[in-house]
Motif scaffolding. Sequence first.
Motif, PDB file in Angstrom:
ATOM      1  N   ILE A 274     -24.231  89.584  86.857  1.00  0.00           N
ATOM      2  CA  ILE A 274     -24.132  89.209  85.447  1.00  0.00           C
ATOM      3  C   ILE A 274     -24.291  90.442  84.555  1.00  0.00           C
ATOM      4  O   ILE A 274     -23.552  90.635  83.584  1.00  0.00           O
ATOM      5  N   PHE A 275     -25.245  91.299  84.921  1.00  0.00           N
ATOM      6  CA  PHE A 275     -25.458  92.518  84.145  1.00  0.00           C
ATOM      7  C   PHE A 275     -24.222  93.412  84.210  1.00  0.00           C
ATOM      8  O   PHE A 275     -23.769  93.951  83.174  1.00  0.00           O
ATOM      9  N   GLU A 276     -23.654  93.568  85.408  1.00  0.00           N
ATOM     10  CA  GLU A 276     -22.458  94.392  85.545  1.00  0.00           C
ATOM     11  C   GLU A 276     -21.284  93.795  84.770  1.00  0.00           C
ATOM     12  O   GLU A 276     -20.518  94.524  84.126  1.00  0.00           O
ATOM     13  N   THR A 277     -21.155  92.476  84.827  1.00  0.00           N
ATOM     14  CA  THR A 277     -20.068  91.831  84.088  1.00  0.00           C
ATOM     15  C   THR A 277     -20.265  91.989  82.587  1.00  0.00           C
ATOM     16  O   THR A 277     -19.304  92.220  81.838  1.00  0.00           O
ATOM     17  N   GLN A 278     -21.511  91.844  82.129  1.00  0.00           N
ATOM     18  CA  GLN A 278     -21.784  92.035  80.701  1.00  0.00           C
ATOM     19  C   GLN A 278     -21.478  93.466  80.276  1.00  0.00           C
ATOM     20  O   GLN A 278     -20.891  93.687  79.206  1.00  0.00           O
ATOM     21  N   ARG A 279     -21.854  94.409  81.128  1.00  0.00           N
ATOM     22  CA  ARG A 279     -21.560  95.805  80.803  1.00  0.00           C
ATOM     23  C   ARG A 279     -20.058  96.049  80.754  1.00  0.00           C
ATOM     24  O   ARG A 279     -19.548  96.734  79.833  1.00  0.00           O
ATOM     25  N   SER A 280     -19.320  95.504  81.741  1.00  0.00           N
ATOM     26  CA  SER A 280     -17.863  95.649  81.725  1.00  0.00           C
ATOM     27  C   SER A 280     -17.251  94.940  80.518  1.00  0.00           C
ATOM     28  O   SER A 280     -16.302  95.453  79.891  1.00  0.00           O
ATOM     29  N   ARG A 281     -17.792  93.768  80.196  1.00  0.00           N
ATOM     30  CA  ARG A 281     -17.273  93.053  79.029  1.00  0.00           C
ATOM     31  C   ARG A 281     -17.504  93.847  77.750  1.00  0.00           C
ATOM     32  O   ARG A 281     -16.613  93.967  76.895  1.00  0.00           O
ATOM     33  N   ASN A 282     -18.693  94.401  77.600  1.00  0.00           N
ATOM     34  CA  ASN A 282     -18.995  95.203  76.412  1.00  0.00           C
ATOM     35  C   ASN A 282     -18.086  96.431  76.345  1.00  0.00           C
ATOM     36  O   ASN A 282     -17.605  96.804  75.255  1.00  0.00           O
ATOM     37  N   ASN A 384     -11.142  86.722  81.003  1.00  0.00           N
ATOM     38  CA  ASN A 384     -11.530  86.432  82.389  1.00  0.00           C
ATOM     39  C   ASN A 384     -12.970  86.841  82.653  1.00  0.00           C
ATOM     40  O   ASN A 384     -13.718  86.125  83.334  1.00  0.00           O
ATOM     41  N   LYS A 385     -13.344  87.997  82.108  1.00  0.00           N
ATOM     42  CA  LYS A 385     -14.723  88.449  82.304  1.00  0.00           C
ATOM     43  C   LYS A 385     -15.700  87.532  81.585  1.00  0.00           C
ATOM     44  O   LYS A 385     -16.798  87.243  82.091  1.00  0.00           O
ATOM     45  N   GLN A 386     -15.321  87.067  80.421  1.00  0.00           N
ATOM     46  CA  GLN A 386     -16.183  86.137  79.701  1.00  0.00           C
ATOM     47  C   GLN A 386     -16.325  84.834  80.481  1.00  0.00           C
ATOM     48  O   GLN A 386     -17.432  84.277  80.604  1.00  0.00           O
ATOM     49  N   HIS A 387     -15.209  84.351  81.038  1.00  0.00           N
ATOM     50  CA  HIS A 387     -15.256  83.141  81.858  1.00  0.00           C
ATOM     51  C   HIS A 387     -16.086  83.368  83.119  1.00  0.00           C
ATOM     52  O   HIS A 387     -16.892  82.506  83.525  1.00  0.00           O
ATOM     53  N   SER A 388     -15.895  84.541  83.740  1.00  0.00           N
ATOM     54  CA  SER A 388     -16.683  84.856  84.934  1.00  0.00           C
ATOM     55  C   SER A 388     -18.158  84.969  84.597  1.00  0.00           C
ATOM     56  O   SER A 388     -19.025  84.525  85.363  1.00  0.00           O
ATOM     57  N   LEU A 389     -18.450  85.559  83.432  1.00  0.00           N
ATOM     58  CA  LEU A 389     -19.846  85.686  83.010  1.00  0.00           C
ATOM     59  C   LEU A 389     -20.478  84.323  82.791  1.00  0.00           C
ATOM     60  O   LEU A 389     -21.611  84.065  83.241  1.00  0.00           O
ATOM     61  N   MET A 390     -19.765  83.426  82.128  1.00  0.00           N
ATOM     62  CA  MET A 390     -20.290  82.086  81.913  1.00  0.00           C
ATOM     63  C   MET A 390     -20.444  81.343  83.242  1.00  0.00           C
ATOM     64  O   MET A 390     -21.406  80.585  83.449  1.00  0.00           O
ATOM     65  N   THR A 391     -19.499  81.585  84.162  1.00  0.00           N
ATOM     66  CA  THR A 391     -19.598  80.946  85.486  1.00  0.00           C
ATOM     67  C   THR A 391     -20.838  81.420  86.220  1.00  0.00           C
ATOM     68  O   THR A 391     -21.583  80.617  86.803  1.00  0.00           O
TER      69      THR A 391
END
Length: 427
Positions: A274-282, A384-391
Amino acid sequence: MSSERAVATCEKPLQHLSLPDWHARMIQLKSVAYCKRAEAFELRHSARNLRNETRIQTFWDTYHNNDKLSDRVAELDRWRETMRLLLKRVNDEICALKEQKSNTERDLDALIMPLTVVTDAISMRDCRLGSELTYDDGDTELKNELCIVESNQRLLRDQSQGAWEQLNRLQEVKFKLELDLTDKDEAQAIDQNQLGVNEHCSNVTLKTEPLRVPRNACTYKNWLEYCEELVAFAEKNLADSAAVRESLFATREKAKNILKAQQDRTAHTLRKRIFETQRSRNELEYQLDKMKEEMEKCSTEIDTLEQACNDAMESLKVNETRLENRAQRSGMELCIDESFHGLSSEQHQLEATIKILREKISATRTMYNGLHELSKKIDTDLQNKQHSLMTDIRSLDLRARLASSEKPTQTERNIQLSHLDQEIPKT
């Protein structure tokens, strides 16, 4: 002449003994009487000795048999006490093993929630889109947790099956011990009753074939071997049952520890993901913002370049108009002067400028279109990253049930199984 015969001459027609024969007969009778009396005395003496011997023999035989019966009763009592203690241990072991088996079955039922949670989490993470549908560490740890849960289920199921089989063996031992105790109680009661039987008791009669060997009778050696084998059999099953109970406890604790460690590892991996996805999303949001700024600048630059191209086109029109108007001169005034050379040079310069501006506009528009396409890709990847993050967040929230779930008591479990939740008043 016959009337003158004397009466004394008339004798019995029998043989008469002589006096010596008479004396000999008396002597013979006397000797026979002495012999008979001696024989009678000897017979009475031997009969008296026989009576005494048989009475004494009977007394001591009865005494020894009573001792043997007393020893037999005592031996039976010792074996009865041994069997009774063994039966008590077997009953206690059955209760303890049933409790351990129930605990194992409850833990097996409790694995349904972790199994449901991990399968739901895997199914939920399979709903990721595009490039986010990857075999990451979270997916690996979730699958490892699923394997551990299924392995624990098989292990606890096998242990429960083994406990059930051991319970059946203990029930067999209990049946044999109870049957043996019943037989020993009956045998002891019979032998104890025989100690009080004498010639004055009722129902003391002659029996038919008292020395017959009853059917299915065994020797004392066989009886003793049977008792020892029964004790050894019971001790072996008690030891096996204790080992099964220890195995049940150790297996449950080991399964709990392994599953708890894997759950913590999975939760840590999901939080890391989740942290990595949030960082990639940001990062993508930052890049998208910069792309939009650059697109706005490119759009402004295109407008500026088009305006410059239009201005150059107006200047070209003016220059061409000048050249065309000066070509209307007549006579010697239609000369190639410095003005013509200047206007011609300006014409070439304006045409080159317009060409360069148009090429730059085309390049800028191509760059703008490239930025636009890239921004669309970034926006799609960002979604997609936002959806993956929520998932992943929902998966992590779904796993919160594992930490908040408490082990229900037996009463609560019975209430749930019997669907009495609505009928019991809540305080």
